[in-house]
Design a protein around this motif. Structure first.
Motif, PDB file in Angstrom:
ATOM      1  N   LEU A  70      18.288   9.772  -4.409  1.00 35.07           N
ATOM      2  CA  LEU A  70      18.895  11.063  -4.088  1.00 35.07           C
ATOM      3  C   LEU A  70      19.197  11.261  -2.605  1.00 35.07           C
ATOM      4  N   PRO A  71      18.265  11.012  -1.691  1.00 36.41           N
ATOM      5  CA  PRO A  71      18.577  11.260  -0.275  1.00 36.41           C
ATOM      6  C   PRO A  71      19.777  10.451   0.218  1.00 36.41           C
ATOM      7  N   GLU A  72      19.854   9.175  -0.146  1.00 39.33           N
ATOM      8  CA  GLU A  72      20.968   8.336   0.303  1.00 39.33           C
ATOM      9  C   GLU A  72      22.301   8.774  -0.309  1.00 39.33           C
ATOM     10  N   ILE A  73      22.279   9.048  -1.601  1.00 38.88           N
ATOM     11  CA  ILE A  73      23.512   9.440  -2.291  1.00 38.88           C
ATOM     12  C   ILE A  73      24.024  10.774  -1.751  1.00 38.88           C
ATOM     13  N   ILE A  74      23.153  11.742  -1.653  1.00 44.59           N
ATOM     14  CA  ILE A  74      23.556  13.059  -1.163  1.00 44.59           C
ATOM     15  C   ILE A  74      23.998  12.954   0.299  1.00 44.59           C
ATOM     16  N   GLY A  75      23.267  12.192   1.089  1.00 42.68           N
ATOM     17  CA  GLY A  75      23.637  11.994   2.490  1.00 42.68           C
ATOM     18  C   GLY A  75      25.025  11.404   2.644  1.00 42.68           C
ATOM     19  N   SER A  76      25.337  10.422   1.813  1.00 41.82           N
ATOM     20  CA  SER A  76      26.672   9.808   1.909  1.00 41.82           C
ATOM     21  C   SER A  76      27.771  10.772   1.461  1.00 41.82           C
ATOM     22  N   LEU A  77      27.479  11.632   0.519  1.00 36.74           N
ATOM     23  CA  LEU A  77      28.467  12.608   0.058  1.00 36.74           C
ATOM     24  C   LEU A  77      28.709  13.710   1.087  1.00 36.74           C
ATOM     25  N   LEU A  78      27.730  13.992   1.913  1.00 39.01           N
ATOM     26  CA  LEU A  78      27.866  15.046   2.899  1.00 39.01           C
ATOM     27  C   LEU A  78      28.519  14.583   4.195  1.00 39.01           C
ATOM     28  N   LYS A  79      28.744  13.292   4.335  1.00 40.82           N
ATOM     29  CA  LYS A  79      29.388  12.775   5.554  1.00 40.82           C
ATOM     30  C   LYS A  79      30.852  13.087   5.594  1.00 40.82           C
TER      31      LYS A  79
END
Length: 79
Positions: A70-79
């Motif tokens: 979750l942290p990596e996926i959400i982080g990449s979507l918020l970039k």
């Protein structure tokens, strides 16, 4: 969104009340439990199941919360 696949609405309501989930958006999949429309559409095979949905409404990833990064996926979507 927490989606209950309990067989009856009464069961879903009791579960939410018992857990004190008052700050979540809780919904019931409708009759049928595992064979309800939402459970079939989202291919729910186990509980809990989590889905990450992007801004365009596409499912980016899904599965058991332990297996979804979750942290990596959400982080990449918020970039």
């Amino acid at each position: 969104i927490a989606l209950s696949i309990d067989d009856e609405l009464r069961q879903a309501k009791e579960h939410v009340q018992k857990r004190g989930w008052t700050n979540t958006f809780n919904a019931w999949a409708g009759p049928g439990g595992w064979t309800s429309g939402p459970a079939k559409e989202f291919r729910v095979r186990g509980v809990p199941t989590v889905y990450v949905i992007d801004a365009q409404g596409r499912v980016v990833q899904g599965g058991h919360p332990i297996g979804v990064r979750l942290p990596e996926i959400i982080g990449s979507l918020l970039k």
